[in-house]
Design a protein around this motif. Structure first.
Motif, PDB file in Angstrom:
ATOM      1  N   LEU A   1       0.802  -1.229   0.000  1.00  0.00           N
ATOM      2  CA  LEU A   1       0.000   0.000   0.000  1.00  0.00           C
ATOM      3  C   LEU A   1       0.832   1.275   0.000  1.00  0.00           C
ATOM      4  CD1 LEU A   1      -2.657  -1.080   2.663  1.00  0.00           C
ATOM      5  CD2 LEU A   1      -2.863  -1.212   0.179  1.00  0.00           C
ATOM      6  N   GLY A   2       2.138   1.147   0.176  1.00  0.00           N
ATOM      7  CA  GLY A   2       2.964   2.343   0.258  1.00  0.00           C
ATOM      8  C   GLY A   2       3.240   2.726   1.704  1.00  0.00           C
ATOM      9  N   GLU A   3       4.110   3.712   1.875  1.00  0.00           N
ATOM     10  CA  GLU A   3       4.551   4.106   3.217  1.00  0.00           C
ATOM     11  C   GLU A   3       3.425   4.693   4.046  1.00  0.00           C
ATOM     12  OE1 GLU A   3       7.069   4.445   6.367  1.00  0.00           O
ATOM     13  OE2 GLU A   3       7.626   3.601   4.418  1.00  0.00           O
ATOM     14  N   GLU A   4       2.557   5.491   3.414  1.00  0.00           N
ATOM     15  CA  GLU A   4       1.509   6.185   4.154  1.00  0.00           C
ATOM     16  C   GLU A   4       0.157   5.567   3.839  1.00  0.00           C
ATOM     17  OE1 GLU A   4       1.986  10.238   3.088  1.00  0.00           O
ATOM     18  OE2 GLU A   4       3.525  10.626   4.607  1.00  0.00           O
ATOM     19  N   ASN A   5      -0.371   4.800   4.772  1.00  0.00           N
ATOM     20  CA  ASN A   5      -1.700   4.221   4.623  1.00  0.00           C
ATOM     21  C   ASN A   5      -2.279   4.001   6.013  1.00  0.00           C
ATOM     22  OD1 ASN A   5      -1.424   1.161   5.433  1.00  0.00           O
ATOM     23  ND2 ASN A   5       0.407   1.662   4.204  1.00  0.00           N
ATOM     24  N   LEU A   6      -3.590   3.889   6.076  1.00  0.00           N
ATOM     25  CA  LEU A   6      -4.253   3.819   7.379  1.00  0.00           C
ATOM     26  C   LEU A   6      -3.950   2.520   8.120  1.00  0.00           C
ATOM     27  CD1 LEU A   6      -7.728   5.425   6.599  1.00  0.00           C
ATOM     28  CD2 LEU A   6      -5.831   6.407   7.881  1.00  0.00           C
ATOM     29  N   GLU A   7      -3.663   1.450   7.373  1.00  0.00           N
ATOM     30  CA  GLU A   7      -3.311   0.204   8.055  1.00  0.00           C
ATOM     31  C   GLU A   7      -2.016   0.364   8.848  1.00  0.00           C
ATOM     32  OE1 GLU A   7      -5.354  -2.226   8.240  1.00  0.00           O
ATOM     33  OE2 GLU A   7      -6.749  -1.306   6.838  1.00  0.00           O
ATOM     34  N   ASN A   8      -1.101   1.156   8.317  1.00  0.00           N
ATOM     35  CA  ASN A   8       0.156   1.379   9.033  1.00  0.00           C
ATOM     36  C   ASN A   8      -0.062   2.085  10.366  1.00  0.00           C
ATOM     37  OD1 ASN A   8       1.611   0.122   7.075  1.00  0.00           O
ATOM     38  ND2 ASN A   8       2.804   1.889   6.444  1.00  0.00           N
ATOM     39  N   THR A   9      -1.094   2.962  10.426  1.00  0.00           N
ATOM     40  CA  THR A   9      -1.346   3.660  11.690  1.00  0.00           C
ATOM     41  C   THR A   9      -1.669   2.667  12.799  1.00  0.00           C
ATOM     42  OG1 THR A   9      -3.725   3.955  11.253  1.00  0.00           O
ATOM     43  CG2 THR A   9      -2.228   5.657  10.433  1.00  0.00           C
ATOM     44  N   LYS A  10      -2.373   1.587  12.450  1.00  0.00           N
ATOM     45  CA  LYS A  10      -2.682   0.559  13.445  1.00  0.00           C
ATOM     46  C   LYS A  10      -1.402  -0.132  13.926  1.00  0.00           C
ATOM     47  CE  LYS A  10      -7.080  -0.370  11.095  1.00  0.00           C
ATOM     48  NZ  LYS A  10      -7.869  -1.383  10.349  1.00  0.00           N
TER      49      LYS A  10
ATOM     50  N   LEU B   1       7.028   8.456  19.986  1.00  0.00           N
ATOM     51  CA  LEU B   1       7.350   8.632  18.563  1.00  0.00           C
ATOM     52  C   LEU B   1       6.398   7.818  17.685  1.00  0.00           C
ATOM     53  CD1 LEU B   1      11.277   8.582  18.532  1.00  0.00           C
ATOM     54  CD2 LEU B   1       9.766  10.523  18.033  1.00  0.00           C
ATOM     55  N   MET B   2       6.121   6.582  18.085  1.00  0.00           N
ATOM     56  CA  MET B   2       5.202   5.743  17.319  1.00  0.00           C
ATOM     57  C   MET B   2       3.782   6.313  17.337  1.00  0.00           C
ATOM     58  SD  MET B   2       6.551   3.059  15.822  1.00  0.00           S
ATOM     59  CE  MET B   2       7.923   4.103  15.350  1.00  0.00           C
ATOM     60  N   TYR B   3       3.338   6.747  18.504  1.00  0.00           N
ATOM     61  CA  TYR B   3       1.981   7.291  18.609  1.00  0.00           C
ATOM     62  C   TYR B   3       1.835   8.550  17.754  1.00  0.00           C
ATOM     63  CZ  TYR B   3       1.383   4.172  22.645  1.00  0.00           C
ATOM     64  OH  TYR B   3       1.300   3.089  23.472  1.00  0.00           O
ATOM     65  N   LYS B   4       2.852   9.403  17.791  1.00  0.00           N
ATOM     66  CA  LYS B   4       2.788  10.640  16.993  1.00  0.00           C
ATOM     67  C   LYS B   4       2.842  10.322  15.494  1.00  0.00           C
ATOM     68  CE  LYS B   4       4.662  13.697  20.535  1.00  0.00           C
ATOM     69  NZ  LYS B   4       5.813  14.520  20.995  1.00  0.00           N
ATOM     70  N   LYS B   5       3.601   9.294  15.128  1.00  0.00           N
ATOM     71  CA  LYS B   5       3.651   8.885  13.728  1.00  0.00           C
ATOM     72  C   LYS B   5       2.284   8.391  13.271  1.00  0.00           C
ATOM     73  CE  LYS B   5       6.743   6.369  10.600  1.00  0.00           C
ATOM     74  NZ  LYS B   5       7.936   5.484  10.519  1.00  0.00           N
ATOM     75  N   SER B   6       1.627   7.628  14.116  1.00  0.00           N
ATOM     76  CA  SER B   6       0.272   7.166  13.800  1.00  0.00           C
ATOM     77  C   SER B   6      -0.678   8.346  13.662  1.00  0.00           C
ATOM     78  CB  SER B   6      -0.208   6.222  14.906  1.00  0.00           C
ATOM     79  OG  SER B   6      -1.551   5.851  14.706  1.00  0.00           O
ATOM     80  N   LEU B   7      -0.584   9.286  14.599  1.00  0.00           N
ATOM     81  CA  LEU B   7      -1.465  10.465  14.573  1.00  0.00           C
ATOM     82  C   LEU B   7      -1.256  11.290  13.311  1.00  0.00           C
ATOM     83  CD1 LEU B   7      -3.435  12.370  16.116  1.00  0.00           C
ATOM     84  CD2 LEU B   7      -1.413  13.463  17.090  1.00  0.00           C
ATOM     85  N   ASN B   8       0.005  11.601  12.984  1.00  0.00           N
ATOM     86  CA  ASN B   8       0.293  12.453  11.829  1.00  0.00           C
ATOM     87  C   ASN B   8      -0.102  11.786  10.522  1.00  0.00           C
ATOM     88  OD1 ASN B   8       1.339  14.422  13.531  1.00  0.00           O
ATOM     89  ND2 ASN B   8       3.423  13.614  13.420  1.00  0.00           N
ATOM     90  N   THR B   9       0.098  10.464  10.425  1.00  0.00           N
ATOM     91  CA  THR B   9      -0.296   9.742   9.215  1.00  0.00           C
ATOM     92  C   THR B   9      -1.800   9.813   9.018  1.00  0.00           C
ATOM     93  OG1 THR B   9       1.572   8.210   9.460  1.00  0.00           O
ATOM     94  CG2 THR B   9      -0.224   7.527   8.023  1.00  0.00           C
TER      95      THR B   9
END
Length: 1111
Positions: free
Chosen positions: A528-537, A557-565
């Motif tokens: 799906l690529g680097e930025e996708n909603l599944e990655n946020t999970k 860092l992980m939580y903020k990455k999920s939030l920003n994505t």
């Protein structure tokens, strides 16, 4: 839907002039007439077959599958009446079998469909019709694709392709169809490059034969658009979808729903009155209506596809404009869903449903998808009753239209299972999932992706039930099936990796969980690529692991990455993904004790959830619960209680009253009551929680262990020590079973069991429990740890009660040194250690050091806690006790009064701390010879202690002793003797004959007998007293020698220590259990003469009489 058969209908041959040829003679004429009759019969049968198949096709296209089957069966019966023409007969029958195949295929009756396909294969093989054989292979490939058995699907499609290339050549629409089917399989496997190659081959053939404006060409364009969309090539996808739309609009020449509805209305009015004309194709309007009916959804899907691209490009307004042109309006809802505008999405789906119902009816299979879509929205909104109604509707349609075991019904059961799972009604969810699985196994077999999907959700439910081993079994079963069918690079495989990771996470196997989460992340990123909603999970889950490992920086860092994505992809910070991220970050600050920041983040998550969902839904309840936890930790119990109540109200309304979440909330409210000293209410809530947990969880659940532990704490506060000990032991057994005997999490339970033994005056057992706790904490945490320091303190308390002042002081000093290093000089834990040292000094009659230690503790507690706190009261009381020993009674009364005000204000009159103050005041008044006041206060103390502690407690014995002293001073000798005897009986049940308290009571009883002129009895008791004192002195001497040996042995080599006595060598090892055994062996037990035994028996008899009188 099968091929037309008109070209197969035989008609009479005519001459070039158009006349039928004549032959001479009557026989020739008769033969001619017979031939004409046969030809007419064939023509009639051909038209009848044409009509029957046309009726079947129309029923098929409108979803009336049983009616379609009925028409095709009649057609099969009609075929039997055709005059012998084997080739003609077999070809028509083969085509009708394929019609039957299509009908069964659409109704998911795959076994029946395959049966008809096999019959068609037999006829095609008999007539050696390779083209029809190839079509049968296509059919079998379609079934395997629908069954998600992709390897076998490819085998069938490739067999078809090989035959078609031989029979039809490279440039034929049949070949394009098979390429298209192979492309579908690759697309379903997420093998987009290979799918694109197949679609392009199909498109190339279709464009060469049909040019550009043709339905097959547009179909190929559409699939290639899907490929580009999957690769996020939105501009290319947009261009292709637009081309697809243009073709369909040009071919149909209409894109207004109103006209289509008008045509349908005309069709509906004419359907009965002009049925014959319609079926015989004599009504040109019906032909156009048929074209419209087949084309409307295609045009709609074109608008939808283009809109979908705009949606992915986050151009939502453009997307909505395109979707408004879509005739069934379905993908407009996807934009709203992306924006989480559920009400708007629901409105669009409802419009779609209304259109379909008007065109068909409300019991048609064609509306099932829309009903399910509406149900899904309601489920996402947590409007579970509305969702359930839609799923039930789809189930009713499928049950009415198809047989019982159909995949539509299985899907309905599956969706209902999701509702029950989300409502945390676990048993209902399992029942629905099981029904779904049973159907899927019956229809699809045991090697199918839908079956794998069912196993996956069994794993999810078992995880929620804390049945981790069973959950892992289900998830692995699902994963292995997916790997066999799809390979290792597939979105469904990633989903299973997450499920397995969740099980490992809850089992505390964080390395294993992290591996599974990262495997899933790698798959999602590759596909799906680097930025996708599944990655946020995945980011959230990986963050949770870092949090559990106390790596807060990486977790944030992980939580903020999920939030920003999520914000970037959804173009908004208001979504369920962002709410989850805020909540997770709140957990970090909560665990660090930064409760204000935690509350801020929890509130942010709650605000988002209230904006996205309805007010009453379970994620909102979870937010309220977390806010309650934070307020509880800030000691804001009213706020915590309010949050927990809000959470509970939502849970009880939406979920089962016996769900695990309701269970947790009852438990949390119980904690609030416990903290507010409302022990009866706390116990009630804990017991409610336990009943639910025992039904919902495995009996070997750590949560159940926690509940047992909390119930034990309540019983401890209520002085029901036997029940408390039983609960602590139940908690410990579960922890041993799950965690093993050497796990640090069992240490605190040992600590609490030690507390109970301490309160029961079972000091030897208390020492064993505390030392087990100490060993676990030292092994796991090291020597410089507060938990270790606390354990040293409690050991000091026990040794103090055992009159082992040296050991007690050693423990208190170890704890104090450790706390000063870790906490500094101004801390409540430091105060506790000072207080403990003060207790030792007081027992040693070192009143100056005792007063200093108590004062240090008091100063720290006052500075931190202020005047109104029970710990401060305890310090006042201790200082007062020293003043009593120093005979500074006025100062003692002042300190006692300070303590009394605090305890009375916080605890009320009926409790043990207040009873202790009554005892203290009474002791002072006794020494000041204020005997009436002293007796009244001793009796007040006794009444409370008897009620709360029962008759076998040293505090009760001490109070009897004090009352006896008052009676003695008042010269009420019989009364004094009675209460002294009660005190002695209790003391002997706790201490041995040589204990100082026992000796003191012997002496007082002997003195009373002497004053009553019972000289023989007094002398006999004095003899026992003398021998008991000698026994006690020997014991003290042995302990003193052992202590000296310990000091000497610490200064000499091990070999020299071997010269010391057995007692000294045991002391050298430091093993206190062996030391006690050595001391015991070196002291002979006290024996009694015959006369002394008679006296002891009489004392025992007096004890029974006293207990009987008391009872």
């Amino acid at each position: 839907m099968g091929h037309r058969i008109s070209q197969m209908v035989l008609v009479p041959q005519r001459s070039s002039t158009g006349n039928v040829k004549h032959t001479n003679g009557s026989n020739a004429t008769k033969a001619k007439m017979i031939n004409i009759a046969k030809l007419e019969k064939k023509k009639s049968i051909g038209h009848e077959l044409l009509s029957l198949r046309a009726i079947g096709h129309r029923h098929f296209s409108t979803g009336n599958l049983e009616e379609a089957k009925h028409s095709y069966r009649k057609a099969l019966d009609t075929v039997k009446t055709i005059p012998n023409d084997a080739l003609f007969h077999d070809q028509i029958q083969c085509d009708i079998y394929l019609d039957m195949f299509s009908t069964c295929y659409k109704s998911h009756q795959y076994e029946q469909a395959l049966d008809y396909c096999c019959k068609a294969v037999g006829l095609a093989t008999k007539s050696q019709d390779k083209h029809r054989i190839a079509r049968c292979y296509d059919c079998q490939g379609s079934i395997k694709r629908k069954q998600r058995i992709y390897k076998e699907a490819l085998v069938q499609y490739n067999k078809s392709l090989q035959l078609k290339l031989i029979v039809l050549g490279n440039n034929h629409l049949g070949v394009a169809y098979t390429y298209h089917g192979i492309g579908h399989v690759y697309f379903s496997q997420d093998r987009y490059n290979e799918a694109l190659l197949m679609y392009e081959k199909s498109l190339q053939i279709r464009m060469q034969i049909l040019h550009t404006n043709n339905l097959p060409v547009s179909n190929s364009n559409y699939q290639i658009g899907d490929i580009n969309f999957s690769y996020d090539n939105y501009d290319d996808a947009l261009l292709i979808y637009q081309r697809y739309l243009n073709i369909r609009v040009d071919l149909l020449g209409i894109n207004k729903l109103g006209q289509a509805q008008s045509y349908h209305s005309i069709s509906h009015r004419n359907q009965n009155s002009q049925l014959d004309n319609v079926l015989s194709h004599q009504n040109p309007l019906y032909n156009k209506l048929e074209l419209l009916g087949n084309m409307l959804l295609h045009i709609a899907s074109s608008y939808q596809a283009i809109g979908y691209v705009y949606c992915a490009k986050l151009k939502y307004e453009d997307a909505i404009n395109l979707f408004k042109k879509s005739l069934n309006l379905r993908l407009e809802t996807l934009v709203y869903l992306k924006q989480e505008k559920y009400n708007d999405a629901l409105n669009m789906y409802q419009k779609s449903l209304d259109i379909k119902v008007r065109l068909l009816d409300d019991q048609n299979l064609e509306i099932v998808d829309t009903l399910n879509a509406i149900g899904d929205i309601y489920r996402q909104q947590h409007k579970y009753d509305d969702a359930m109604a839609k799923y039930q509707h789809t189930f009713d349609i499928a049950s009415k239209t198809l047989n019982d075991d159909n995949l539509y019904s299985a899907s309905s059961y599956h969706a209902m299972g999701h509702i029950f799972r989300q409502r945390r009604m676990i048993e209902n969810a399992l029942e629905m999932y099981q029904k779904c699985l049973d159907i899927r196994l019956a229809v699809l077999g045991d090697q199918n992706l839908d079956v794998a999907d069912s196993y996956f959700y069994f794993g999810v439910v078992y995880t929620a039930q804390i049945r981790y081993d069973e959950a892992l079994t289900m998830h692995r079963k699902s994963l292995n099936m997916k790997l066999d069918l799809l390979g290792d690079k597939n979105l469904s495989v990633a989903q299973s990796n997450l499920g397995i990771g969740d099980v490992f996470y809850h089992k505390g196997k964080y390395d294993d969980a992290n591996l599974m989460y990262k495997n899933a992340l790698e798959i999602y990123t590759e596909i799906l690529g680097e930025e996708n909603l599944e990655n946020t999970k995945c980011y959230l889950r990986i963050g949770n692991i870092y949090w559990k490992l106390e790596n807060d920086r990486e977790a944030l860092l992980m939580y903020k990455k999920s939030l920003n994505t999520a914000i970037k992809l959804l173009f908004s910070d208001a979504s369920c993904y962002t709410a989850d991220s805020y909540h997770a970050m709140g957990n970090i600050y909560y665990s660090k004790g930064n409760y204000d920041d935690a509350i801020t983040l929890y509130q942010k998550g709650l605000d988002v959830r209230l904006k996205v969902f309805a007010n009453e839904n379970l994620p909102v309840a979870d937010s309220y619960h977390s806010l309650g936890d934070a307020y509880f930790s800030k000691f804001q119990y009213d706020d915590a209680f309010a949050m927990y109540q809000k959470s509970l109200q939502i849970q009880l309304k939406i979920s089962s009253p016996e769900s695990l979440q309701v269970c947790h909330t009852y438990y949390a409210i119980g904690d609030v009551y416990y903290a507010e000293n409302n022990y009866d209410s706390a116990l009630s809530l804990y017991q409610k929680s336990l009943i639910i947990a025992l039904k919902t969880c495995s009996e070997s659940s750590l949560f159940i262990s926690d509940i047992y532990h909390s119930i034990a704490s309540v019983y401890e506060k209520q002085h029901e020590y036997h029940e408390s000990l039983a609960m602590y032991e139940s908690s410990l057994k579960i922890k041993w079973k799950i965690l093993g005997h050497q796990n640090i999490d069992t240490a605190y339970t040992h600590y609490c069991i030690g507390d109970i033994y301490f309160l029961q005056f079972r000091y030897d057992k208390a020492v064993v429990a505390f030392e087990r706790c100490l060993k676990l904490r030292l092994d796991s945490l090291g020597s410089k740890n507060l938990q270790v320091a606390y354990t040293y303190c409690r050991l000091g308390d026990v040794y103090l009660k055992k009159d082992k002042y040296y050991d007690a002081l050693e423990m208190y000093q170890k704890a104090l040194n450790m706390k000063l290093i870790l906490l500094g000089s101004s801390n409540l834990h430091i105060a506790y250690s000072y207080h403990g040292k003060g207790n030792v000094y007081l027992k040693q009659e070192n009143y100056r050091d005792a007063l200093s230690a108590y004062q240090n503790a008091l100063d720290i507690r006052l500075a931190i806690l202020g005047q109104d706190d029970l710990a401060v009261a305890n310090s006042y009381y201790a200082v007062g006790n020293v003043y009593v020993k120093l005979e500074r009674y006025d100062d003692a009364v002042t300190e006692y009064q300070n303590a009394y005000k605090i305890r009375l204000n916080i605890l009320g009159k009926k409790n043990l701390p207040v009873a202790s103050l009554y005892y203290g005041f009474a002791t002072i008044y006794k020494r000041q010879n204020k005997l009436d006041e002293a007796l009244k206060l001793f009796q007040s103390s006794l009444h409370i202690r008897m009620e709360l502690l029962g008759n076998g407690n040293m505090q009760v014995a001490n109070t009897y002793n004090g009352i006896g002293d008052v009676y003695t001073l008042q010269n009420k000798l019989d009364d004094a003797l009675s209460v002294y005897q009660k005190a002695l009986n209790i003391t002997l049940s706790i201490h041995d004959n040589g204990h100082s308290k026992v000796l003191t009571l012997y002496e007082k009883i002997a003195n009373i007998h002497r004053r009553l002129q019972n000289f023989d009895r007094a002398d006999a008791i004095n003899q026992i007293l003398a021998r008991a004192r000698a026994h006690s002195s020997k014991r003290k001497l042995t302990i003193s020698r052992a202590s000296s040996a310990f000091s000497v042995a610490s200064l000499i080599d091990h070999e020299d220590a071997g010269l010391l006595s057995r007692d000294y060598r045991e002391m050298r090892t430091g093993d206190r259990d062996k030391i006690n055994e050595a001391i015991s062996l070196s002291i002979p037990k006290m024996t009694y003469t015959k006369e002394e035994e008679i006296i002891m028996n009489e004392l025992a008899s007096e004890k029974e009489t006293a207990e009987s009188t008391h009872n």
